[in-house]
Write an enzyme that holds these catalytic residues in place. Structure first.
Site, PDB file in Angstrom:
ATOM      1  NE  ARG A  93      42.509  35.375  35.140  1.00  0.00           N
ATOM      2  CZ  ARG A  93      43.311  34.894  34.891  1.00  0.00           C
ATOM      3  NH1 ARG A  93      43.738  33.664  35.131  1.00  0.00           N
ATOM      4  NH2 ARG A  93      44.281  35.898  34.703  1.00  0.00           N
ATOM      5  CD  GLU A 108      39.930  33.661  41.452  1.00  0.00           C
ATOM      6  OE1 GLU A 108      41.015  34.343  42.262  1.00  0.00           O
ATOM      7  OE2 GLU A 108      39.658  33.058  40.678  1.00  0.00           O
ATOM      8  CG  HIS A 132      44.451  33.215  40.976  1.00  0.00           C
ATOM      9  ND1 HIS A 132      43.208  33.470  40.848  1.00  0.00           N
ATOM     10  CD2 HIS A 132      45.158  32.320  40.599  1.00  0.00           C
ATOM     11  CE1 HIS A 132      43.602  33.974  38.899  1.00  0.00           C
ATOM     12  NE2 HIS A 132      44.676  33.333  39.263  1.00  0.00           N
TER      13      HIS A 132
END
Ligand code: 8YV
Length: 323
Positions: A239, A268, A287
């Site tokens: 993360r 994000e 991601h």
């Protein structure tokens, strides 16, 4: 037959999984990230018995509006976007999708290890932009991966899968830090548990595969980056908020770090204005850790099974331990 319940799906599901839910419950699909669907989401939330989500923040305020909620089934293994204390207090079940995404995410992390060490994105652009006009010289050489020392911070399922790739596939020396001490299957004697200080000082490449919690938020900051081997590479497949991004930029710009491979970011999607996006020594991915057709379908299938089991009063296959 069991009573039909109300399910609010706010993370896209493949049609076959949506049909599994529609066969037994009344489903509303509404993505609160889409303005045109927000009112439908708000209207459905108070009567929903089950939710299917993923990375969307489910905070205490949202839960307070979900008066009928029994279970949240997340299409993710990470659960840092859920207000865990509020779920615990309300006795709401939280399910997630561990296991099914382990190998794919480890593949992605290893792809970042290769891309940063061998400068793959930079050199692919070198060809694509027509700059390959002579034999590649030392200024474009990369660095070997095989035989190097890999430090893994967070030795759960994904960290162990990365370790297997490193030790068994690339003849790397593997160091790890984290809560688990047991040797991982297939790694007997090939991975050594050390302190984080020893890992940072001894690793050519440091990989982050630990969950984001209040203890790990900002874990990799200025002092940790300065404790790394000069010229080391940082790869984050966990993360974004685990890394203090301004300190990372300083370490790269000062030449302390050779490169960084990032699949996750504190914010994000990564804002266009972020200096991380165009930094010459950062390989940034959007991601995609678990983002393959096979794995994302497997995650959706497991999340759907978890939800159906919970609403039927059965113990879900992958219940997150709220304590
Ligand atoms: C994302 C992930 O959750 O599983 C996780 O924790 O980070 C990824 O799989 C993605 O948002 C899944 O939809």
């Amino acid at each position: 037959t069991a009573p039909r319940k109300k399910v609010l799906v706010f993370r896209e599901l493949p049609p076959d999984q949506l049909e599994r839910i529609r066969a037994v419950h009344d489903v509303t699909v509404a993505n609160p990230r889409k303005p045109e669907q927000l009112s439908r989401f708000d209207e459905a939330l108070p009567s929903a018995h089950g939710l299917i989500g993923s990375s969307y923040p489910v905070d205490a305020d949202l839960l307070a509006r979900a008066a009928s909620l029994e279970v949240i089934s997340s299409v993710s293994v990470g659960v840092d976007n859920y207000a865990l204390p509020a779920l615990r207090e309300r006795g709401i079940l939280l399910c997630h999708t561990p296991g099914v995404l382990t190998e794919t995410t480890a593949d992605t992390i290893f792809a970042l290890i290769m891309a940063t060490s061998r400068r793959l994105v930079e050199l692919a652009l070198h060809v694509r932009e027509g700059r390959w006009d002579r034999n590649i010289g030392e200024d474009l050489y990369g660095w070997d991966v095989h035989g190097k020392t890999l430090g893994i911070i967070g030795f759960g399922r994904i960290g162990q899968a990365v370790a297997r790739r490193a030790a068994l596939g690339f003849n790397m020396r593997v160091l790890y830090s984290g809560r688990r001490d047991a040797e991982a299957p297939g790694l007997e004697g090939k991975a050594t548990r050390v302190t984080m200080e020893a890992l940072l000082a001894g690793s050519d490449i440091v990989v982050l595969t630990l969950p984001l919690t209040e203890d790990t938020r900002g874990l990799i900051g200025r002092s940790e980056l300065q404790a790394m081997k000069p010229g080391a590479i940082l790869v984050n497949g966990a993360r974004g908020a685990i890394v203090q991004e301004d300190a990372l930029l300083d370490a790269l710009n000062a030449g302390q770090l050779r490169a960084a491979g990032l699949d996750v970011f504190a914010s994000e999607p990564l804002p266009l204005a972020s200096p991380l996006r165009l930094h010459p020594r950062i390989t940034a991915l959007p991601h995609i850790g678990s983002a393959t057709h096979e794995t994302r379908h497997g995650m959706a299938e497991l999340a759907t099974t978890n939800l159906l089991q919970a609403l039927a009063g059965e113990r879900p296959t992958a219940l997150y331990p709220l304590g």
